[in-house]
Structures are given as C-alpha cells and as structure tokens.
Design a protein around this motif. Structure first.
Motif, PDB file in Angstrom:
ATOM      1  N   LEU A   1      70.731  32.362  44.299  1.00  0.00           N
ATOM      2  CA  LEU A   1      70.843  30.928  44.062  1.00  0.00           C
ATOM      3  C   LEU A   1      70.548  30.128  45.330  1.00  0.00           C
ATOM      4  O   LEU A   1      69.978  29.028  45.267  1.00  0.00           O
ATOM      5  CB  LEU A   1      72.238  30.586  43.545  1.00  0.00           C
ATOM      6  CG  LEU A   1      72.613  31.166  42.171  1.00  0.00           C
ATOM      7  CD1 LEU A   1      74.063  30.867  41.843  1.00  0.00           C
ATOM      8  CD2 LEU A   1      71.696  30.616  41.082  1.00  0.00           C
ATOM      9  N   ALA A   2      70.912  30.674  46.475  1.00  0.00           N
ATOM     10  CA  ALA A   2      70.656  29.982  47.739  1.00  0.00           C
ATOM     11  C   ALA A   2      69.171  30.001  48.088  1.00  0.00           C
ATOM     12  O   ALA A   2      68.640  29.018  48.623  1.00  0.00           O
ATOM     13  CB  ALA A   2      71.469  30.622  48.864  1.00  0.00           C
ATOM     14  N   GLN A   3      68.498  31.097  47.805  1.00  0.00           N
ATOM     15  CA  GLN A   3      67.089  31.224  48.188  1.00  0.00           C
ATOM     16  C   GLN A   3      66.153  30.566  47.180  1.00  0.00           C
ATOM     17  O   GLN A   3      65.042  30.158  47.552  1.00  0.00           O
ATOM     18  CB  GLN A   3      66.710  32.696  48.357  1.00  0.00           C
ATOM     19  CG  GLN A   3      65.282  32.883  48.878  1.00  0.00           C
ATOM     20  CD  GLN A   3      65.131  34.131  49.712  1.00  0.00           C
ATOM     21  OE1 GLN A   3      66.104  34.737  50.137  1.00  0.00           O
ATOM     22  NE2 GLN A   3      63.896  34.538  49.974  1.00  0.00           N
ATOM     23  N   VAL A   4      66.582  30.464  45.914  1.00  0.00           N
ATOM     24  CA  VAL A   4      65.722  29.877  44.879  1.00  0.00           C
ATOM     25  C   VAL A   4      66.480  28.725  44.219  1.00  0.00           C
ATOM     26  O   VAL A   4      66.971  28.860  43.088  1.00  0.00           O
ATOM     27  CB  VAL A   4      65.297  30.930  43.834  1.00  0.00           C
ATOM     28  CG1 VAL A   4      64.156  30.396  42.971  1.00  0.00           C
ATOM     29  CG2 VAL A   4      64.876  32.239  44.499  1.00  0.00           C
ATOM     30  N   PRO A   5      66.607  27.579  44.890  1.00  0.00           N
ATOM     31  CA  PRO A   5      67.346  26.447  44.313  1.00  0.00           C
ATOM     32  C   PRO A   5      66.713  25.994  42.994  1.00  0.00           C
ATOM     33  O   PRO A   5      65.495  25.964  42.854  1.00  0.00           O
ATOM     34  CB  PRO A   5      67.209  25.355  45.387  1.00  0.00           C
ATOM     35  CG  PRO A   5      66.874  26.081  46.644  1.00  0.00           C
ATOM     36  CD  PRO A   5      66.071  27.274  46.223  1.00  0.00           C
ATOM     37  N   GLY A   6      67.570  25.682  42.044  1.00  0.00           N
ATOM     38  CA  GLY A   6      67.085  25.207  40.755  1.00  0.00           C
ATOM     39  C   GLY A   6      66.574  26.280  39.832  1.00  0.00           C
ATOM     40  O   GLY A   6      65.985  25.982  38.785  1.00  0.00           O
ATOM     41  N   ILE A   7      66.794  27.540  40.185  1.00  0.00           N
ATOM     42  CA  ILE A   7      66.324  28.654  39.356  1.00  0.00           C
ATOM     43  C   ILE A   7      66.939  28.597  37.962  1.00  0.00           C
ATOM     44  O   ILE A   7      68.097  28.212  37.790  1.00  0.00           O
ATOM     45  CB  ILE A   7      66.674  30.003  40.031  1.00  0.00           C
ATOM     46  CG1 ILE A   7      66.117  31.184  39.233  1.00  0.00           C
ATOM     47  CG2 ILE A   7      68.167  30.150  40.208  1.00  0.00           C
ATOM     48  CD1 ILE A   7      66.355  32.538  39.891  1.00  0.00           C
ATOM     49  N   ALA A   8      66.134  28.964  36.962  1.00  0.00           N
ATOM     50  CA  ALA A   8      66.630  29.134  35.591  1.00  0.00           C
ATOM     51  C   ALA A   8      67.007  30.599  35.430  1.00  0.00           C
ATOM     52  O   ALA A   8      66.137  31.464  35.283  1.00  0.00           O
ATOM     53  CB  ALA A   8      65.559  28.739  34.582  1.00  0.00           C
TER      54      ALA A   8
END
Length: 291
Positions: free
Chosen positions: A165-172
C-alpha cells in the motif's frame, strides 16, 4: 482497458481459479474480457517487471506482451492469473519475511499498461501451511533455503500488505483468506473476471467438488436447483452446511512435519495469522472478502 492480476499466493487455489476462467473464455470474450493461457505469460510478466525496475512500460514492451498472449483484440479487460507472479516459490520468503519482492513487483505490474486500470487480487494463506506448500513447489530447495534465515514465527502478512500500500498508493487490491475460499468461490471467480454476481459462469463447483464426496456434491447441486439462494449469505450458509456434512477429511486435514515445528509453534503462527487478517481487513484501500 482494465488489467486484472490474480497473484496467488502459492498453494491457495492450485490454479483452479484460472482453469475455471478458461472454461468461460467464449462467454467472457463476448463481453470483451480476455483470459489468456498462463503458459503465455507466467515467465514473461515477472521477467518484464524485473527489467523495468519500476519504470512505465513503453509501447514496444506492451506489444511484446500482447503478441505473446495470442489474443485477438480488441478487449476491454485482460485477466492474468498465476501463483508465481509475485515470486517463484524458492524466493517467496526472504530474510525480512514473506514475499519481499511483492511491493516492487506489484508496482511494476501497475506500470505495464500505462493508462489502463489495474486491479490486483491476492489470497492469503496461513504461514503454517504456506511453508509446506512452498517446499512442495520447489523440490530442489531445502527447508533452510526456503526459509532464507527467517524464523517461522516472523512470517507475517500484515507487513507485506502495508509495504504494498505504501509503494503503490491508490492500488485497487482485493484480498481474501484461502481458508475461506470454499465459501467465497463464486464471488472471487466473478470479481477476477470482472462480471456481475448474477452472471452465469461454469465452474461454480470446481473447488467444492474437491472437498466433499460425490454424494455430497450431487446433493448440494440438487439443493440449489430446488432452493435457489436468495443472496450471497444464504448461498454461503448452505455451502457451509454441506461442507460440514459431506467433507472429505483427507482434503481438510493438514499434517505439518517440519524441522523444529511443534504444535505450540503452529498454534502461535495461526493466532498471528488471524491477527494479521483482522488488521489487513481494516486497512484503508483494501477490499477484504470474508464469509
């Protein structure tokens, strides 16, 4: 275009989800949903993701991937599913715990098709049963090689998801527990395919049929034919009832025999896993499926 990545993890569905999706290729193709064979990309995608080092893929790279898939376009949704998209089994545990490459690998996949919407699907698995599953899939690796210096008690899922979640903000990101999959199967199948819950698909009994007797499966199908479930909760309850009554013990009981592992250790790992699942379910940005 939407890209759906079903990432495993290892030992969570034994490729049954992708096989069920492949049964429905014609039905899904008519709706603009492409489900290529994993043989076309199971080694290609990780290799491309590694070489990109987080940079967006260029048109030539995207075309190489599309050419390898052998799918006739155009399509609105492309589904990838393989349990080694995050890592190969021998690399699933590092000195810092589970799936050390997951954040970077997912970030790379999100950049493979710039401009397309990427959705990620991941099943968690109790580390107490994940480690034996990894050993089964990496016959050339010893227990020490698989563990990579990590202690069994340190294998936690919550830190993995926090890093993603920190590396890919806004991930689905949609997550579920493999242990719950028998009750969630139809929903997971349709979520990955990107169709509505009411869509008729083949394969709704593919997992249940491996867990209960032939008599139980026939009885379950007959029950749903005469008593169509009014909603998800009713279907789950009926499925749970038949699983309890007709379960194949050999499919549900897992014997764990690993160096230095005791019943107390397995119990502690299971309790930690339950804690992690509760924490992950509450993380903003995670869609957590649970019965």
């Amino acid at each position: 275009m939407q890209i759906a990545y079903h990432l495993g993890a290892h030992g969570t569905d034994e490729d049954r989800l992708v096989r069920a999706l492949l049964k429905n290729r014609g039905t899904l193709a008519a709706q603009g949903i492409a489900v290529p064979s994993p043989r076309a990309y199971r080694q290609l995608l990780p290799r491309v993701a590694k070489t990109l080092r987080g940079a967006p893929a260029g048109p030539d790279t995207r075309q190489v991937i599309l050419d390898a898939l052998g799918e006739d376009g155009p399509f609105e949704r492309l589904v990838f599913s393989h349990d080694s998209l995050l890592s190969f089994p021998v690399n699933a545990i590092g000195p810092d715990g589970l799936y050390p490459t997951a954040p970077a690998r997912i970030a790379a996949y999100a950049n493979l098709f710039p401009g397309a919407g990427a959705e990620f699907f991941l099943a968690l698995k109790n580390p107490a049963t994940l480690v034996p599953a990894l050993l089964d899939r990496a016959a050339e690796a010893s227990y020490d090689m698989i563990m990579s210096g990590s202690s069994p008690a340190s294998l936690r899922w919550a830190p993995v998801i926090r890093r993603v979640l920190a590396q890919v903000p806004g991930i689905a990101l949609t997550i579920w527990c493999a242990e719950d999959l028998p009750l969630l199967w139809p929903e997971v199948l349709r979520a990955i395919a990107g169709v509505s819950e009411g869509e008729a698909l083949e394969g709704d009994y593919d997992l249940t049929g491996t867990l209960i007797t032939e008599e139980g499966l026939a009885a379950l199908k007959a029950f749903f034919e005469t008593h169509p479930p009014r909603g998800i909760a009713q279907r789950r309850q009926a499925t749970a009832t038949f699983l309890e009554k007709y379960a194949r013990p050999e499919e549900l009981d897992v014997e764990i025999t690993l160096p230095g592992w005791t019943e107390a250790l397995v119990a502690a790992m299971t309790a930690a896993y339950d804690e992690d699942c509760a924490e992950i379910a509450a993380m903003p940005g995670v869609s957590f499926l649970a019965p």
